[in-house]
Each structure stands twice: as C-alpha cells, then as structure tokens.
Design an enzyme around this catalytic site. Structure first.
Site, short mmCIF file in Angstrom:
data_model
loop_
_atom_site.label_atom_id
_atom_site.label_comp_id
_atom_site.label_asym_id
_atom_site.label_seq_id
_atom_site.Cartn_x
_atom_site.Cartn_y
_atom_site.Cartn_z
N LYS A 13 127.90 -53.27 -23.07
CA LYS A 13 129.16 -52.86 -22.42
C LYS A 13 129.29 -53.48 -21.03
CE LYS A 13 128.02 -48.45 -22.59
NZ LYS A 13 126.68 -48.55 -23.23
N ARG A 88 131.34 -39.54 -21.96
CA ARG A 88 130.18 -39.58 -22.84
C ARG A 88 129.99 -38.26 -23.57
NH1 ARG A 88 126.94 -43.71 -19.76
NH2 ARG A 88 125.11 -44.08 -21.01
N ARG A 122 115.84 -56.26 -20.74
CA ARG A 122 116.89 -56.38 -19.71
C ARG A 122 116.27 -56.48 -18.31
NH1 ARG A 122 121.61 -52.12 -19.45
NH2 ARG A 122 119.87 -50.66 -19.53
N ARG A 155 115.03 -51.50 -15.10
CA ARG A 155 115.45 -50.12 -14.84
C ARG A 155 114.40 -49.12 -15.33
NH1 ARG A 155 121.65 -49.77 -16.90
NH2 ARG A 155 120.80 -47.83 -17.76
N ARG A 166 117.57 -41.82 -25.00
CA ARG A 166 118.98 -42.21 -24.77
C ARG A 166 119.70 -42.45 -26.09
NH1 ARG A 166 117.99 -47.12 -21.11
NH2 ARG A 166 120.24 -47.39 -20.98
P1 AP5 Z 1 124.07 -54.34 -21.01
O1 AP5 Z 1 125.37 -55.08 -20.86
O2 AP5 Z 1 123.30 -54.02 -19.79
O3 AP5 Z 1 124.27 -53.04 -21.93
P2 AP5 Z 1 125.06 -51.69 -21.66
O4 AP5 Z 1 125.75 -51.32 -22.90
O5 AP5 Z 1 125.89 -51.80 -20.42
O6 AP5 Z 1 123.80 -50.74 -21.45
P3 AP5 Z 1 123.43 -49.62 -20.42
O7 AP5 Z 1 121.97 -49.33 -20.65
O8 AP5 Z 1 123.80 -49.99 -19.02
O9 AP5 Z 1 124.25 -48.46 -20.92
P4 AP5 Z 1 123.95 -47.02 -20.80
O10 AP5 Z 1 125.22 -46.55 -21.32
O11 AP5 Z 1 122.76 -46.42 -21.41
O12 AP5 Z 1 123.52 -46.85 -19.27
P5 AP5 Z 1 124.35 -46.38 -18.01
O13 AP5 Z 1 123.95 -47.23 -16.89
O14 AP5 Z 1 125.78 -46.22 -18.34
O15 AP5 Z 1 123.17 -55.23 -22.01
C1 AP5 Z 1 121.84 -54.85 -22.34
C2 AP5 Z 1 120.95 -56.09 -22.45
O16 AP5 Z 1 121.36 -56.87 -23.57
C3 AP5 Z 1 121.03 -57.04 -21.23
O17 AP5 Z 1 119.76 -57.54 -20.96
C4 AP5 Z 1 121.98 -58.16 -21.69
O18 AP5 Z 1 121.66 -59.36 -21.05
C5 AP5 Z 1 121.71 -58.20 -23.20
N1 AP5 Z 1 122.89 -58.52 -24.00
C6 AP5 Z 1 124.12 -57.93 -23.89
N2 AP5 Z 1 124.95 -58.42 -24.85
C7 AP5 Z 1 124.22 -59.32 -25.56
C8 AP5 Z 1 124.53 -60.16 -26.72
N3 AP5 Z 1 125.72 -60.16 -27.29
N4 AP5 Z 1 123.55 -60.94 -27.20
C9 AP5 Z 1 122.31 -60.94 -26.64
N5 AP5 Z 1 121.96 -60.18 -25.57
C10 AP5 Z 1 122.91 -59.38 -25.04
O19 AP5 Z 1 123.77 -44.89 -17.83
C11 AP5 Z 1 122.45 -44.65 -17.36
C12 AP5 Z 1 122.22 -43.16 -17.23
O20 AP5 Z 1 123.14 -42.58 -16.28
C13 AP5 Z 1 122.45 -42.32 -18.51
O21 AP5 Z 1 121.33 -42.31 -19.36
C14 AP5 Z 1 122.75 -40.93 -17.91
O22 AP5 Z 1 121.60 -40.28 -17.47
C15 AP5 Z 1 123.58 -41.29 -16.67
N6 AP5 Z 1 125.02 -41.33 -16.99
C16 AP5 Z 1 125.84 -42.43 -16.95
N7 AP5 Z 1 127.09 -42.10 -17.29
C17 AP5 Z 1 127.08 -40.78 -17.56
C18 AP5 Z 1 128.06 -39.86 -18.00
N8 AP5 Z 1 129.33 -40.24 -18.23
N9 AP5 Z 1 127.69 -38.57 -18.19
C19 AP5 Z 1 126.44 -38.15 -17.95
N10 AP5 Z 1 125.45 -38.97 -17.55
C20 AP5 Z 1 125.77 -40.28 -17.35
#
Ligand code: AP5
Length: 207
Positions: A13, A88, A122, A155, A166
């Site tokens: 994403k 979420r 990552r 991370r 997760r």
């Molecule tokens: P990346 O683009 O980083 O993936 P992402 O979907 O953004 O993953 P996140 O881990 O950031 O999402 P998340 O939803 O768990 O974490 P968030 O920070 O929101 O890509 C991943 C890897 O793949 C990278 O290395 C990239 O290079 C590679 N890649 C991407 N696309 C590719 C492709 N097509 N081919 C090959 N490689 C590829 O949340 C973290 C924490 O915050 C949560 O666990 C929770 O505790 C809290 N939190 C956040 N939002 C909320 C909410 N709304 N409510 C409650 N808690 C929340």
C-alpha cells in the site's frame, strides 16, 4: 478524490501510494507513519501506541479516530487524499463515514507467503521514509537510501512474531471492511502479485 488503500500488512500500500501521490498530487495519510512519528517524538499518543504496534496489535479506535478526524480537515487534504492504513475496523469506517465522502476503496491483494517475504525483507529510510526491499527493490548501496542517503532500518513490527500477529489481526478486524465497501459499490481489487509499474497502471485505471 478521496481514496482508501485497504489491504493486509506488507501488501505494498505504502509503496504504491507514494507513486500515486506524485501522479495525482494528493497527500498520502499513513496512520502507521503518523503513529511511528508520535512514538519517535515520545508524545502521549506515541507512548500509548508503542506497545500495541510492537506486538502487531491495533491501536485502540478512539486514539486513531481522533487523530484522523483532525488530519483530514487540514488544508492539504481539501482536494483529496489517500488514506493508507485507515480505516482498519468497523468503528473506524463508521466514524469516517460521518465525516467525509469516500470515492474509491482499492483492495490490495497478495498471497500470505508473498506478504511474509515482503515484510521480512523490508527496509525503510529513517530520514525520508522511502521503502526498499533487500531483494525485490534493493538500494544501490546496502543500508543507504538512494534518494537522500539516509540510513535504512528494519521496523520493530517486521519481526516474525509481530508479522504473524498482524496477519491474524488483519483477518479478524480489517478484512470485514471489504464486504462493507463492496456493498457500497466503491471497491476495486488490485492484484499485487505483479511488477510495480503494472500495479500502478491498474490503480490509475481504477481512479
Ligand atoms: P509496503 O509498501 O511497505 O507495504 P504496506 O502495505 O504499506 O505495509 P505496512 O506494513 O506499512 O502496512 P501495515 O498496514 O501493516 O502497517 P502500518 O504502518 O499501516 O511494502 C512492503 C515491502 O514489500 C517493501 O519492502 C516493498 O519494497 C515491497 N514491495 C511492495 N510492493 C511490491 C511488489 N509489487 N513487488 C515486490 N516487492 C514489493 O501500521 C503499523 C501499525 O500501526 C499497526 O500494526 C497498528 O499497530 C498501528 N496502526 C496503523 N493504523 C492503524 C489503525 N487505523 N488503527 C489501529 N492501529 C493502527
């Protein structure tokens, strides 16, 4: 255009949002990035959020809903935005509905084994937030950001136990949103098991 990027952790994403930001000139609002910044600052929100985040659990709804209600009122969001990581849970989606109209929800999909491979490799830039991957999207120099020469880090929640948690949390609390937005007729699936330029082009067609 007000967009939601929905999908499991590590599906890509953030990577795709950064490209759409450039092409559509609208901001990406990543709740994960906002929370990590709060943790780094040591703010009250950050102190409360850290334990949940490190163990792979969701931060309580009330904390995140208030944060987002304020965020989407800011000037740079008035011509549209990408919500990356919000909503979420059903209560978060209901709170958002009371605030603003969402035009499209993109549902990013990948196999669990792909997600685990992506999260384990990552690396993120400490300075500019650029996202790399040890093998899929490696930086030119190991440990150094191509864009700003900042230091790359792993991370805390990209460790095996937190990744497992997760993925469970996503299935239990976030996946039910897919049906909700599908029923509203604003959901489109995006297959991320393909090269990034093809994913970006699929996304641009949908929006
Ligand atoms: P990346 O683009 O980083 O993936 P992402 O979907 O953004 O993953 P996140 O881990 O950031 O999402 P998340 O939803 O768990 O974490 P968030 O920070 O929101 O890509 C991943 C890897 O793949 C990278 O290395 C990239 O290079 C590679 N890649 C991407 N696309 C590719 C492709 N097509 N081919 C090959 N490689 C590829 O949340 C973290 C924490 O915050 C949560 O666990 C929770 O505790 C809290 N939190 C956040 N939002 C909320 C909410 N709304 N409510 C409650 N808690 C929340």
């Amino acid at each position: 255009m007000n967009l939601i990027f929905l999908g499991p952790p590590g599906v890509g994403k953030g990577t795709i949002a950064k490209e759409v930001v450039k092409q559509k000139n609208i901001p990406q609002i990543s709740t994960g990035d906002l929370l990590r910044a709060a943790v780094k600052e040591g703010s009250e929100l950050g102190i409360k959020a850290k334990e949940y985040m490190d163990s792979g659990k969701l931060v309580p709804d009330d904390l995140i809903i208030n944060l987002m209600k304020e965020k989407i009122k800011e000037d740079d969001c008035q011509n549209g935005f990408i919500l990356d990581g919000f909503p979420r849970t059903i209560p978060q989606a209901e709170a958002l509905e009371g605030e603003i109209k969402i035009d499209k929800v993109l549902n990013f999909k990948a196999l669990d084994k792909t997600i685990i491979q992506r999260l384990s490799g990552r690396r993120t830039c400490k300075q500019c937030g650029a996202i790399f991957h040890l093998t899929n999207i490696p930086p030119k120099v190991e440990g150094v950001c191509d864009k700003c020469q900042g230091e790359l880090f792993q991370r805390d929640d990209d460790k095996p136990e937190a990744i497992k948690k997760r993925l469970e949390v996503y299935q239990q609390q976030t996946a039910p949103l897919i049906d909700c937005y599908n029923e509203k007729g604003i959901l489109a699936d995006i297959d991320t098991e393909q090269p990034i330029p093809k994913i970006i082009s699929d996304v641009m067609k949908e929006i």
